[in-house]
Design a protein around this motif. Structure first.
Motif, PDB file in Angstrom:
ATOM      1  N   ALA A 183      -5.453   5.983  17.496  1.00 39.47           N
ATOM      2  CA  ALA A 183      -4.545   7.075  16.888  1.00 39.47           C
ATOM      3  C   ALA A 183      -4.166   6.512  15.665  1.00 39.47           C
ATOM      4  CB  ALA A 183      -3.096   7.004  17.868  1.00 39.47           C
ATOM      5  N   ALA A 184      -3.643   7.418  14.841  1.00 43.64           N
ATOM      6  CA  ALA A 184      -3.257   7.470  13.384  1.00 43.64           C
ATOM      7  C   ALA A 184      -1.946   6.345  13.330  1.00 43.64           C
ATOM      8  CB  ALA A 184      -2.816   8.583  12.812  1.00 43.64           C
ATOM      9  N   THR A 189      -4.053   0.545  12.651  1.00 46.01           N
ATOM     10  CA  THR A 189      -4.440   1.393  11.857  1.00 46.01           C
ATOM     11  C   THR A 189      -3.322   1.270  10.873  1.00 46.01           C
ATOM     12  OG1 THR A 189      -5.514   2.795  13.512  1.00 46.01           O
ATOM     13  CG2 THR A 189      -4.914   3.635  11.068  1.00 46.01           C
ATOM     14  N   VAL A 190      -2.130   1.244  11.275  1.00 45.07           N
ATOM     15  CA  VAL A 190      -0.769   0.899  10.166  1.00 45.07           C
ATOM     16  C   VAL A 190      -0.884  -0.139   9.681  1.00 45.07           C
ATOM     17  CG1 VAL A 190       1.453   0.989  10.010  1.00 45.07           C
ATOM     18  CG2 VAL A 190       0.401   2.696  11.570  1.00 45.07           C
ATOM     19  N   SER A 196       1.436  -7.427   3.954  1.00 46.20           N
ATOM     20  CA  SER A 196       2.562  -8.247   4.523  1.00 46.20           C
ATOM     21  C   SER A 196       2.122  -8.859   6.152  1.00 46.20           C
ATOM     22  CB  SER A 196       3.789  -7.913   4.492  1.00 46.20           C
ATOM     23  OG  SER A 196       3.978  -6.678   5.296  1.00 46.20           O
ATOM     24  N   ARG A 197       1.202  -7.546   6.610  1.00 45.66           N
ATOM     25  CA  ARG A 197       0.829  -7.971   8.041  1.00 45.66           C
ATOM     26  C   ARG A 197      -0.601  -8.459   8.119  1.00 45.66           C
ATOM     27  NH1 ARG A 197       4.627  -3.752   8.607  1.00 45.66           N
ATOM     28  NH2 ARG A 197       6.474  -4.845  10.200  1.00 45.66           N
ATOM     29  N   ASP A 198      -1.188  -9.003   6.794  1.00 47.13           N
ATOM     30  CA  ASP A 198      -2.578  -9.140   6.910  1.00 47.13           C
ATOM     31  C   ASP A 198      -2.874 -10.266   8.037  1.00 47.13           C
ATOM     32  OD1 ASP A 198      -5.213  -9.392   5.934  1.00 47.13           O
ATOM     33  OD2 ASP A 198      -4.748 -11.134   4.697  1.00 47.13           O
ATOM     34  N   GLY A 199      -3.880  -9.921   8.612  1.00 45.99           N
ATOM     35  CA  GLY A 199      -4.362 -11.040   9.802  1.00 45.99           C
ATOM     36  C   GLY A 199      -3.489 -10.780  11.408  1.00 45.99           C
ATOM     37  N   THR A 201      -3.860  -8.643  13.145  1.00 45.37           N
ATOM     38  CA  THR A 201      -5.151  -7.843  14.020  1.00 45.37           C
ATOM     39  C   THR A 201      -6.327  -8.257  13.642  1.00 45.37           C
ATOM     40  OG1 THR A 201      -4.900  -5.983  12.689  1.00 45.37           O
ATOM     41  CG2 THR A 201      -3.579  -5.753  14.593  1.00 45.37           C
ATOM     42  N   VAL A 202      -7.058  -8.638  14.693  1.00 50.39           N
ATOM     43  CA  VAL A 202      -8.442  -9.217  14.303  1.00 50.39           C
ATOM     44  C   VAL A 202      -9.566  -8.305  14.891  1.00 50.39           C
ATOM     45  CG1 VAL A 202      -9.926 -11.091  14.439  1.00 50.39           C
ATOM     46  CG2 VAL A 202      -7.392 -11.504  14.220  1.00 50.39           C
TER      47      VAL A 202
END
Length: 430
Positions: A183-184, A189-190, A196-199, A201-202
């Motif tokens: 989902a968008a 996706t977000v 600032s949220r790099d990493g 999710t993998v």
């Protein structure tokens, strides 16, 4: 930002655990996934088949009386609830599907359902944190127009059974096709649009996952659980056996390197595996605290793999969960092995988990593989008798476990497993 790990007590637990694991692996000598090991010669004395035929694969264990509060649960995986390929995805159709599951479980003597409500970082209920699951909406993010979880909790309670909400905490997508579309507003996706949220999710060869190295991720998981407990009369929350999906250091290399650099200035950093276990412990203890802050009576449990070595490799510090208060209310290892398993026979596994569960506040349930009964699994050893599950129940009672959970609801009323389930029900009746 990488948060420094844990308090001194958890570090001591981690260090003690590593020493225990070395001794355990030497004693039991089991490595790799127990599901894939071949059969070998029988390991136990001969006994009797339930139909009178002699067979050496199942020990003869006297029927033990059940305790009044014995857990008899069945897992309801997302596949059993899947409406995405149905021509009729209406509320009535979903309710009929679930009613059939409830009825079959009740007829088989079950007193609880463990139902998959968040399989892929999505939800079978309206959530402030996760998109609607494709299981009920057809496509992830599509509102089905009703609340499946509300109905499932009510229907289960009306049947006189407990309802435990089953959650996969870290999985977002398996491979690239389940679900086929994110989902968008999916966090994956977000967050990819937020530096600032790099990493956080993998993506790996096996799918997309949340990275528990970050406090923001751990808080998301705990907040998502708290949301369920606040809005639904669930009796329990259960995490399944999937934690770190890979031993590859590349999975969380950036976060780990930042942690090492931070800690090295003032002390000695944890090794990668210890650090991962501490991350998962932080997520588990935070989830436990959030549940209890809303309703102390709601149980929190985890169902890890039977193979402790595998658990540790994926960051699951099972010995701490079994022995230290504040992680879980129950542990349910998936003892998906029979008495002939050459790597980890059922009786050895049962004793191992019984001995490891030392906190009197933690209940011990055994997960049993109904789906293997009567099948060619494990070199055909499940075809040698039709009372394997029944004797596993008897042995579980003998070692004083607190109950059982069966995988899965699809096999309670099935030609392949019918005779086995009849014998299990005799144990229930006895």
């Amino acid at each position: 930002m990488v948060i420094k790990l844990f308090h001194r007590h958890s570090l001591l637990v981690c260090i003690g655990l590593l020493a225990g694991v070395v001794a355990l692996c030497m004693a039991v000598n089991f490595f790799g996934n127990q599901e894939d090991v071949p059969a070998q010669a029988p390991l136990l004395p001969s006994s009797s088949f339930s139909d009178g035929q002699a067979d050496s694969s199942v020990p003869e264990i006297p029927v033990e009386p059940a305790s009044e509060d014995e857990m008899r649960a069945v897992w309801v995986p997302y596949m059993s609830l899947d409406m995405s390929q149905e021509s009729d995805r209406s509320e009535a159709a979903f309710q009929q599907k679930f009613d059939t599951i409830v009825e079959e479980a009740k007829q088989c003597g079950m007193n609880a359902l463990v139902v998959h409500v968040r399989p892929f970082g999505d939800a079978l209920y309206p959530s402030n944190y996760f998109p609607w699951s494709h299981i009920v909406g057809g496509t992830q993010g599509t509102d089905p127009g009703y609340d499946p979880l509300e109905y499932m909790v009510d229907a289960t309670h009306k049947a006189g059974m407990e309802f435990h909400a089953w959650i996969n905490p870290l999985r977002i997508q398996s491979g690239g096709d389940t679900p086929s579309t994110l989902a968008a507003d999916n966090n994956y996706t977000v967050w990819h649009q937020d530096a600032s949220r790099d990493g956080w999710t993998v993506q790996t060869a096996t799918g997309k996952y949340y990275n528990p190295a970050y406090s923001g991720v751990r808080k998301l998981i705990a907040d998502g659980v708290k949301e369920i407990v606040e809005n639904y009369a669930v009796d329990g929350i259960q995490f399944d056996d999937y934690f770190y999906p890979s031993e590859d250091p590349a999975f969380d290399e950036g976060a780990y390197n930042a942690y090492v650099e931070s800690v090295s200035r003032s002390g000695k950093p944890l090794e990668l595996l210890e650090w991962r276990q501490a991350n998962i412990n932080a997520m588990v203890s935070l989830t436990y605290s959030e549940i209890k802050s809303v309703n102390p009576d709601v149980q929190f449990g985890i169902s890890p793999q039977v193979n402790v070595s595998n658990d540790l490799k994926m960051g699951a510090d099972v010995e701490s969960w079994c022995s230290v208060r504040g992680y879980v209310d129950y542990i349910c290892p998936q003892l998906y092995v029979n008495f002939e398993n050459p790597v980890l026979p059922y009786d050895v596994a049962a004793e191992q988990w019984r001995e490891m569960t030392t906190d009197p506040n933690v209940k011990l349930y055994f997960g049993l593989a109904v789906y293997k009964a009567g099948s060619d699994a494990d070199g055909g050893t499940w075809k040698k008798a039709d009372n394997i599950l029944a004797q596993q129940v008897a042995l579980g009672r003998q070692v004083k476990c607190d109950g059982f959970m069966f995988y899965s609801c699809e096999y309670l009323d099935h030609d392949q497993t019918r005779k086995e389930m009849e014998n299990v029900m005799k144990q229930f009746a006895g």
